[in-house]
Design an enzyme around this catalytic site. Structure first.
Site, PDB file in Angstrom:
ATOM      1  N   LEU A  29      43.223  62.810  11.802  1.00 28.30           N
ATOM      2  CA  LEU A  29      43.819  61.822  11.154  1.00 28.30           C
ATOM      3  C   LEU A  29      42.590  61.165  10.967  1.00 28.30           C
ATOM      4  O   LEU A  29      41.926  60.941  11.356  1.00 28.30           O
ATOM      5  CB  LEU A  29      44.152  60.824  13.266  1.00 28.30           C
ATOM      6  N   GLU A  58      37.783  66.411  15.502  1.00 29.73           N
ATOM      7  CA  GLU A  58      37.456  65.461  16.144  1.00 29.73           C
ATOM      8  C   GLU A  58      38.190  65.275  17.536  1.00 29.73           C
ATOM      9  O   GLU A  58      37.952  66.234  18.064  1.00 29.73           O
ATOM     10  CB  GLU A  58      38.407  64.571  15.727  1.00 29.73           C
ATOM     11  N   LYS A 110      50.411  60.781  11.898  1.00 28.93           N
ATOM     12  CA  LYS A 110      49.865  60.651  12.581  1.00 28.93           C
ATOM     13  C   LYS A 110      51.822  60.510  13.895  1.00 28.93           C
ATOM     14  O   LYS A 110      52.281  59.611  14.162  1.00 28.93           O
ATOM     15  CB  LYS A 110      49.145  58.790  13.676  1.00 28.93           C
ATOM     16  N   HIS A 131      68.163  71.692  12.968  1.00 28.32           N
ATOM     17  CA  HIS A 131      67.175  72.038  12.261  1.00 28.32           C
ATOM     18  C   HIS A 131      67.253  70.430  10.724  1.00 28.32           C
ATOM     19  O   HIS A 131      66.176  70.036  10.931  1.00 28.32           O
ATOM     20  CB  HIS A 131      66.111  72.910  12.318  1.00 28.32           C
ATOM     21  N   ARG A 141      72.790  68.523  16.766  1.00 27.61           N
ATOM     22  CA  ARG A 141      71.462  68.766  16.763  1.00 27.61           C
ATOM     23  C   ARG A 141      71.190  70.591  16.025  1.00 27.61           C
ATOM     24  O   ARG A 141      71.222  71.449  16.575  1.00 27.61           O
ATOM     25  CB  ARG A 141      70.810  69.589  18.634  1.00 27.61           C
ATOM     26  N   ARG A 187      48.436  53.336   6.361  1.00 34.80           N
ATOM     27  CA  ARG A 187      48.649  55.107   7.133  1.00 34.80           C
ATOM     28  C   ARG A 187      49.233  54.907   7.645  1.00 34.80           C
ATOM     29  O   ARG A 187      50.213  56.030   8.279  1.00 34.80           O
ATOM     30  CB  ARG A 187      47.224  55.066   8.545  1.00 34.80           C
ATOM     31  N   TYR A 222      54.064  57.516  14.851  1.00 36.82           N
ATOM     32  CA  TYR A 222      53.605  56.317  15.848  1.00 36.82           C
ATOM     33  C   TYR A 222      52.506  55.461  14.553  1.00 36.82           C
ATOM     34  O   TYR A 222      51.594  55.830  14.440  1.00 36.82           O
ATOM     35  CB  TYR A 222      53.721  56.412  16.570  1.00 36.82           C
TER      36      TYR A 222
HETATM   37  C1  LIG Z   1      44.513  62.946  17.071  1.00 35.79           C
HETATM   38  C2  LIG Z   1      43.803  61.562  16.872  1.00 35.79           C
HETATM   39  N1  LIG Z   1      42.082  61.519  16.006  1.00 35.79           N
HETATM   40  C3  LIG Z   1      41.637  60.453  15.595  1.00 35.79           C
HETATM   41  C4  LIG Z   1      42.119  58.740  16.690  1.00 35.79           C
HETATM   42  C5  LIG Z   1      41.997  57.985  16.247  1.00 35.79           C
HETATM   43  O1  LIG Z   1      42.252  56.694  15.345  1.00 35.79           O
HETATM   44  P1  LIG Z   1      42.210  55.366  14.928  1.00 35.79           P
HETATM   45  O2  LIG Z   1      40.680  54.485  15.299  1.00 35.79           O
HETATM   46  O3  LIG Z   1      43.117  54.700  14.119  1.00 35.79           O
HETATM   47  O4  LIG Z   1      43.051  54.843  17.088  1.00 35.79           O
HETATM   48  C6  LIG Z   1      44.118  58.623  17.260  1.00 35.79           C
HETATM   49  C7  LIG Z   1      44.560  57.651  17.317  1.00 35.79           C
HETATM   50  O5  LIG Z   1      45.286  57.566  18.671  1.00 35.79           O
HETATM   51  C8  LIG Z   1      43.938  60.253  17.111  1.00 35.79           C
HETATM   52  O6  LIG Z   1      45.465  60.571  18.032  1.00 35.79           O
END
Ligand SMILES: Cc1ncc(COP(=O)(O)O)c(C=O)c1O
Length: 287
Positions: free
Chosen positions: A205, A181, A149, A104, A102, A51, A32
């Site tokens: 991320l 993070e 993501k 995998h 279903r 991304r 997403y």
């Molecule tokens: C785990 C994680 N880290 C960092 C971010 C921040 O990313 P962005 O600045 O691209 O929204 C997000 C945003 O959803 C996230 O889910």
């Protein structure tokens, strides 16, 4: 914001449905993006779309034309939802598509399920921002490939829920003694007027907001270091921020019962937040 896009069609949310055999539903097999938009101006549009392509590639979903198509989808959603002069975000979800049963394993010939909708953005008043927020610390229970993501967000959801239960804005995730993070944000600390944030790696991320903040800091001669942050350094930091496309830059003044900077939002937050707000205005409108 009732009209959404699903697999080539625009329709009211209530009429939209997907198969129970969609691999997103069965396995969380999808990715997403969230793109904030201010009066038709998306922030970091290309960075988000790049991304998204990286995430798709990482899980072997081929959808090379989506980047081009997305612009007309975005325009149509703005018009149909009357959002020309509004602030909101686009939520894009792409799953591997619908299997016959279903299993995998997957084949590469499935047609991906593509959904785009509009979501409201959180709004924090100046008063709330200037008080700062509380954060908690949680062990990082996520799998390895956090640079994708992925819609598979169970550890993030559980960590975020814990934060909400105690009135915190975020759960900062700790992996092997380091703060990597947060459950839905990147992490910055300030020490001696230097901005410090963990380096890009599969463990986090690559946040678009993070990237813009680093760029703005460098352009304005604010020192930035990308290095790992020990859990203990959080308590001793001059400032802590969590950053993301929806929440933007949120200052943290309380962590697990400790005060950060005597519970006062620090000066670098004011500077960077001002630069970020000005940067948003410089983005190109969709038309
Ligand atoms: C785990 C994680 N880290 C960092 C971010 C921040 O990313 P962005 O600045 O691209 O929204 C997000 C945003 O959803 C996230 O889910």
């Amino acid at each position: 914001m009732n009209v959404i896009y699903l697999n080539g069609q625009f329709m009211p949310k209530q009429k939209a449905s997907i198969s129970v055999l969609d691999r997103g539903f069965l396995f969380g097999d999808g990715v997403y993006e969230v793109i904030p938009v201010f009066c038709k101006k998306p922030v970091g549009l290309n960075l988000h779309l790049e991304r998204l392509q990286r995430s798709l590639q990482a899980i072997h979903i081929q959808l090379p034309r989506f980047t081009q198509q997305s612009i007309s989808i975005f325009k149509e959603l703005i018009l149909l939802n009357h959002l020309e002069d509004k602030n909101f975000s686009f939520y894009i979800q792409i799953t591997r598509g619908v299997s016959t049963e279903r299993l995998h394993e997957f084949t590469l010939d499935l047609t991906p399920t593509v959904m785009v909708c509009c979501k409201s953005l959180p709004q924090y008043s100046n008063e709330v921002l200037q008080k700062g927020f509380k954060a908690i610390l949680m062990p990082d229970h996520r799998r390895q490939e956090c640079y994708v993501k992925s819609i598979n967000l169970l550890p993030n959801v559980l960590a975020y829920q814990k934060a909400k239960e105690v009135g915190a804005i975020e759960a900062i995730l700790i992996k092997e003694g380091y703060a990597v993070e947060a459950s839905s944000s990147n992490l910055f600390i300030v020490k001696d007027n230097t901005l410090i944030t963990p380096p890009l790696s599969p463990k986090i991320l690559a946040g678009v907001t993070r990237q813009i903040i680093i760029q703005l800091a460098k352009e304005n001669h604010i020192p930035v270091i990308e290095r790992n942050i020990k859990e203990n350094e959080l308590y001793d930091a001059d400032e802590i921020w969590v950053t993301g496309s929806s929440k933007e830059i949120c200052p943290i003044t309380r962590i697990e019962g400790h005060s950060i900077n005597a519970k006062k939002v620090g000066p670098l937050w004011y500077t960077i937040n001002q630069l970020y707000q000005a940067y948003k205005q410089t983005e190109q409108p969709l038309w």
